[in-house]
Design a protein around this motif. Structure first.
Motif, PDB file in Angstrom:
ATOM      1  N   THR A 137       0.801  -1.324   0.007  1.00 33.47           N
ATOM      2  CA  THR A 137      -0.078  -0.129  -0.096  1.00 33.47           C
ATOM      3  C   THR A 137       0.875   1.191   0.076  1.00 33.47           C
ATOM      4  O   THR A 137       0.658   2.362  -0.783  1.00 33.47           O
ATOM      5  N   LEU A 141       1.079   4.251  -2.916  1.00 30.10           N
ATOM      6  CA  LEU A 141       0.302   5.480  -2.835  1.00 30.10           C
ATOM      7  C   LEU A 141       1.514   6.672  -3.270  1.00 30.10           C
ATOM      8  O   LEU A 141       1.073   7.430  -3.814  1.00 30.10           O
ATOM      9  N   SER A 145       1.200   9.309  -6.249  1.00 29.07           N
ATOM     10  CA  SER A 145       1.382  10.807  -6.216  1.00 29.07           C
ATOM     11  C   SER A 145       2.436  11.375  -7.198  1.00 29.07           C
ATOM     12  O   SER A 145       2.236  12.432  -7.239  1.00 29.07           O
ATOM     13  N   ARG A 153      -5.452  13.556  -7.326  1.00 32.19           N
ATOM     14  CA  ARG A 153      -5.007  12.520  -6.234  1.00 32.19           C
ATOM     15  C   ARG A 153      -6.171  11.865  -5.576  1.00 32.19           C
ATOM     16  O   ARG A 153      -6.071  10.537  -5.584  1.00 32.19           O
ATOM     17  N   ILE A 157      -6.688   7.812  -5.886  1.00 34.15           N
ATOM     18  CA  ILE A 157      -6.382   7.124  -4.574  1.00 34.15           C
ATOM     19  C   ILE A 157      -7.889   6.480  -4.033  1.00 34.15           C
ATOM     20  O   ILE A 157      -7.926   5.438  -3.557  1.00 34.15           O
ATOM     21  N   SER A 161      -8.488   2.652  -3.599  1.00 30.00           N
ATOM     22  CA  SER A 161      -8.685   1.942  -2.423  1.00 30.00           C
ATOM     23  C   SER A 161     -10.122   1.211  -2.691  1.00 30.00           C
ATOM     24  O   SER A 161     -10.330   0.403  -1.436  1.00 30.00           O
ATOM     25  N   ALA A 355     -10.211   7.475   1.891  1.00 21.71           N
ATOM     26  CA  ALA A 355      -9.508   8.049   0.829  1.00 21.71           C
ATOM     27  C   ALA A 355      -9.005   9.448   1.065  1.00 21.71           C
ATOM     28  O   ALA A 355      -7.797   9.967   0.608  1.00 21.71           O
ATOM     29  N   ALA A 359      -5.093  10.630   0.778  1.00 22.51           N
ATOM     30  CA  ALA A 359      -4.765  11.604  -0.115  1.00 22.51           C
ATOM     31  C   ALA A 359      -4.096  12.737   0.590  1.00 22.51           C
ATOM     32  O   ALA A 359      -3.031  13.475   0.129  1.00 22.51           O
ATOM     33  N   GLN A 362      -0.531  12.286   1.142  1.00 21.54           N
ATOM     34  CA  GLN A 362       0.553  12.325   0.397  1.00 21.54           C
ATOM     35  C   GLN A 362       0.594  13.757  -0.104  1.00 21.54           C
ATOM     36  O   GLN A 362       1.733  14.204  -0.544  1.00 21.54           O
ATOM     37  N   SER A 374       3.363   7.565   4.868  1.00 26.65           N
ATOM     38  CA  SER A 374       2.135   6.732   4.699  1.00 26.65           C
ATOM     39  C   SER A 374       2.080   5.703   5.631  1.00 26.65           C
ATOM     40  O   SER A 374       1.302   5.453   6.296  1.00 26.65           O
TER      41      SER A 374
END
Length: 448
Positions: A137, A141, A145, A153, A157, A161, A355, A359, A362, A374
């Motif tokens: 994961t 992510l 990005s 984004r 994302i 997800s 989500a 996001a 990031q 993350s």
């Protein structure tokens, strides 16, 4: 100004000369599809053990305690802690290769689960799966990005997800079917083989993007690799990141506490038959989980575009506010059909934070530390949520069982209502911090 070194080599990736702000990196759609597929396998491989508890126990004579050790708090701690060093490596190396390697690793150990002849053998294989899954994961992510600009984004994302609800649904359905047709060992063999095919396809089809190439700061693409201690220091110093962890932890506490105990609540308190549970609850859980993630990502992207980063926190806050009365009313309904229908709304609302918070993480992290940040944020998600949310509901249920009997789980689920209210307050506090930083000119991280 004359450019030299890494900055000169990446001149083509500077925002003024590269892709338009509203666009995306070349072949970003294909990359999103492949990362989604890898994430889907992650959740399917994680889910199948829960589906196969009974056939494995009958064959190998395992106890419920042994299965609890494999799937409960111990596994969540192991997975979460392994994710941090792997994420640090992702911030310093080729992320596509790392994700493909981890996918191949967890697929190999998934297949090895089918060879298990004792608890120790299966435990070693499952912890191997956990090590591999820890590299899925956070690096994904980070990649997303650098494949999609800030304006898209949350949308990307949010779509990524959705591998969670789809993986839970497919893992449950396919494992039950394959175990009935071929035996439980072949479930692990089949899923392991699929992953060993997907891993090299990821390497073949997805290119490693330049870090920071989609960010507005021209130095982001060449951001210095940061030491883990520097990332921890910035996490401690940045109130927005700290409150993001709080929101994630409280949100996961409520969502895992709800979703892990609702089947038992419906069967024990509302007399839902087992056949109806398999037919209706699986569809309801997968559908509401996916809808909540999609709605959260879509609405947060729209709010962030209109009001800045604060919009990422407003959406989870509003969802938590609505969750308080929605869950309370649903738990007061009688009969499993009315209860399940009433629970559709709170089951959707309880996942709308995922989500937006992923996001936002990031957005707040530097390109050189996105995977690491993350993983640290997801420590709160996995340890506080997966580890202690269901534990809280179970403990309260045991405590009140002498007084409430079969209704004890419903009473315990009511205990999540004040936690959801705290989650709403934390989200609005985070929104305030983000707007304050934007007003003071600190809306973008500094690249030193």
């Amino acid at each position: 100004m004359r450019l030299s070194g890494p900055v000169r080599r990446n001149r083509a990736m500077l925002p003024s000369e590269g892709p338009p702000p509203a666009g995306a990196a070349p072949k970003s759609g294909l990359a999103l599809a492949m990362l989604f597929l890898v994430g889907l396998l992650n959740f399917v491989d994680r889910q199948i053990l829960s589906v196969l508890v009974e056939p494995i126990r009958q064959d190998l004579m395992f106890s419920d305690l042994q299965f609890g050790l494999l799937t409960g708090l111990t596994f969540s701690l192991f997975y979460s802690l392994a994710a941090v060093p792997i994420a640090v490596a992702a911030d310093r190396s080729h992320r596509v290769r790392l994700i493909a390697t981890c996918c191949g690793l967890w697929s190999l150990f998934t297949a090895a689960c089918g060879l298990a002849g004792s608890f120790l053998h299966l435990a070693i294989a499952r912890f191997g799966v956990g090590i591999g899954e820890a590299g899925g994961t956070a690096p994904s992510l980070s990649l997303l990005s650098d494949l999609f600009p800030p304006a898209r984004r949350a949308w990307a994302i949010g779509l990524f997800s959705l591998n969670g609800p789809l993986g839970v649904f497919l893992g449950t359905s396919l494992a039950a079917w394959a175990a009935a047709e071929f035996g439980w060992r072949w479930v692990f063999f089949i899923m392991g083989a699929v992953g060993l095919i997907v891993a090299p396809l990821l390497l073949l089809l997805v290119r490693e993007p330049v870090r920071g190439s989609m960010d507005s700061d021209p130095l982001a693409a060449t951001a210095e690799r940061l030491r883990f201690r520097q990332t921890l220091e910035r996490l401690k110093a940045d109130p927005a990141l700290r409150w993001t962890m709080v929101v994630c932890g409280l949100g996961a506490f409520v969502s895992y506490g709800m979703l892990n105990w609702l089947p038992a609540y419906l069967m024990r308190s509302e007399a839902m038959p087992l056949a109806a549970m398999g037919k209706w609850f699986a569809v309801a859980a997968g559908g509401t989980l996916g809808l909540g993630m999609w709605l959260g990502g879509t609405l947060a992207a729209r709010q962030a575009e209109q009001a800045g980063r604060g919009g990422y926190a407003v959406v989870p806050g509003a969802a938590s506010v609505l969750l308080v009365p929605a869950l309370s009313v649903a738990l007061l309904l009688d009969g499993w059909t009315a209860s399940l229908a009433g629970l559709l709304v709170p089951m959707t609302l309880c996942t709308m934070y995922i989500a937006p918070m992923l996001a936002l993480t990031q957005e707040l992290a530097r390109p050189a530390e996105r995977a690491t940040v993350s993983a640290l944020v997801m420590l709160a998600f996995n340890i506080v949520g997966l580890g202690f949310g269901p534990l809280f509901v179970g403990a309260v249920s045991d405590m009140v069982q002498p007084a409430f009997g079969d209704d004890s789980i419903g009473v315990a689920l009511f205990g999540l209502v004040p936690v959801a209210a705290c989650g709403a307050l934390a989200s609005f506090r985070l929104a305030y911090i983000l707007r304050r930083d934007m007003d003071s000119g600190q809306s973008q991280p500094a690249y030193a």
